[in-house]
Scaffold this motif. Structure first.
Motif, short mmCIF file in Angstrom:
data_model
loop_
_atom_site.label_atom_id
_atom_site.label_comp_id
_atom_site.label_asym_id
_atom_site.label_seq_id
_atom_site.Cartn_x
_atom_site.Cartn_y
_atom_site.Cartn_z
N ASP A 168 0.80 -1.20 0.00
CA ASP A 168 0.00 0.00 0.00
C ASP A 168 0.85 1.27 0.00
N LYS A 179 1.96 6.26 -7.27
CA LYS A 179 1.00 7.33 -7.58
C LYS A 179 1.66 8.71 -7.60
N GLY A 225 -4.19 4.69 3.74
CA GLY A 225 -2.92 3.97 3.76
C GLY A 225 -2.01 4.33 4.92
MG MG Z 1 -2.33 5.28 -0.09
#
Ligand code: MG
Ligand code: ATP
Lengths: 110, 190
Positions: free
Chosen positions: B10, B17, B73
């Motif tokens: 995660d 990202k 997360g």
């Molecule tokens: Mg995250």
């Protein structure tokens, strides 16, 4: 059944009032957040011993309407503030998760 | 998150990202001193000081708010690490990158299990195989290194995301994991 009905019938102490007219159709008893996130359904009353702001975030993702905190633990302020903002009702009981789950079942949520 | 391996996936996905192209994962497990530590470093877009202070709030995310207005997360990682008596540290600089370090105390009764570490490494490498992954896995005195640049070079391939590569890597990582935990001697991957 409405959130308000569960509060009244189980005589629970309300820590944060959300939408009392929200309809509750299911119950889920669990302390592991990933499990709740993956398996609980929307319109649920969630029974747990976890007291952390993270549970409110999980509840909003799942569509949980009401949380019953068991074993009478202390509850952090930031958690209740977020609950209010997200319109999730938080109640507390000194009973354990099994006892309160049985009571919820008896009033008709299975 | 059920286990620490899922946390690693995660947090590494945050780096993906953040458009990092180099991600380093250091895992240090000490069965003797009973701790499990991981650190993930990326060269992604990073965060400013203000954001760094807010990221552990589960209602803070820069994801599309229409899809989801929570960011779990880092918050879940922090709660789980702290519940075991450990901690999480985050250092980040805009346009430079981010470093997240987490420590779990394995002798705590509330410490989550480690989970499938090799599987976590494998899916990260396969899912974003264009990135340069460098994974350093230590267990007690032993370690192995997975470096996707070196693996590509050794195997003479450009991509790691094929079915064939998947099974080769799966077997390879499983063997490294099992060696690091059971057999004597030091083995280097890559
Ligand atoms: Mg995250
Ligand atoms: N490595 C990173 N580089 C840059 N920004 C990051 C990094 N990690 C986290 N962030 C920022 O912190 C925010 C919160 O991260 P967190 O992992 O807690 O939630 P999320 O990724 O938004 O959502 P979720 O993890 O639930 O999918 C992210 O939305 C992102 O803006």
């Amino acid at each position: 059944m409405k959130v308000r009905d569960i509060l009244e019938r189980l005589k629970l102490a309300v820590l944060s009032e959300g939408d009392l007219d929200a309809e509750v159709k299911n119950g889920y008893t669990c302390d592991l957040l990933s499990e709740v996130m993956g398996k609980a359904q929307a319109d649920t009353v969630w029974i747990t011993v976890q007291t952390h702001v993270n549970i409110i975030a999980v509840a909003t993702v799942v569509g949980i309407r009401m949380i019953i905190l068991c074993n009478g633990h202390e509850v952090p302020e930031d958690m209740l503030n977020k609950a209010k903002k997200e319109q999730i009702t938080v109640a507390r009981t000194g009973k354990n998760p099994f006892e309160i789950s049985c009571e919820i079942c008896k009033i008709g949520i299975r | 998150m059920r286990d620490i391996s899922q946390h690693i996936m995660d947090i590494a996905q945050n780096s993906v990202k953040a458009r990092a192209n180099e991600i380093e994962i250091l895992v240090n497990e000490s069965p003797k001193e009973k701790y499990f530590e991981f650190e993930i470093r990326d060269n992604g877009m990073g965060m400013d000081e203000k954001m760094c202070k807010r990221v552990f709030d589960p209602f803070v995310t820069t994801r599309d708010k229409k899809i989801r207005h929570v960011g779990l997360g880092l918050s879940l990682l922090k709660a789980n690490a702290e519940r075991s008596g450990g901690y999480v540290e985050l250092v980040s600089h805009p346009n430079k990158g981010t470093r997240v370090k987490a420590l779990f105390k394995m002798d705590s009764i509330d410490c989550p299990p480690v989970g499938a570490l090799g599987g976590a490494f494998l899916s990260l490498i396969i899912c974003d195989s264009a990135l340069h992954w460098r994974i350093i896995r230590k267990y007690a005195e032993k370690k192995y290194i997975l470096d996707t640049c070196k693996i590509k070079k050794t195997l003479g391939v450009q991509k790691l995301s094929s079915v064939k590569m998947y099974s080769i890597l799966k077997e390879y990582i499983e063997r490294l994991e099992s060696n690091v935990k059971h057999n004597g001697g030091e083995e280097h991957g890559g």
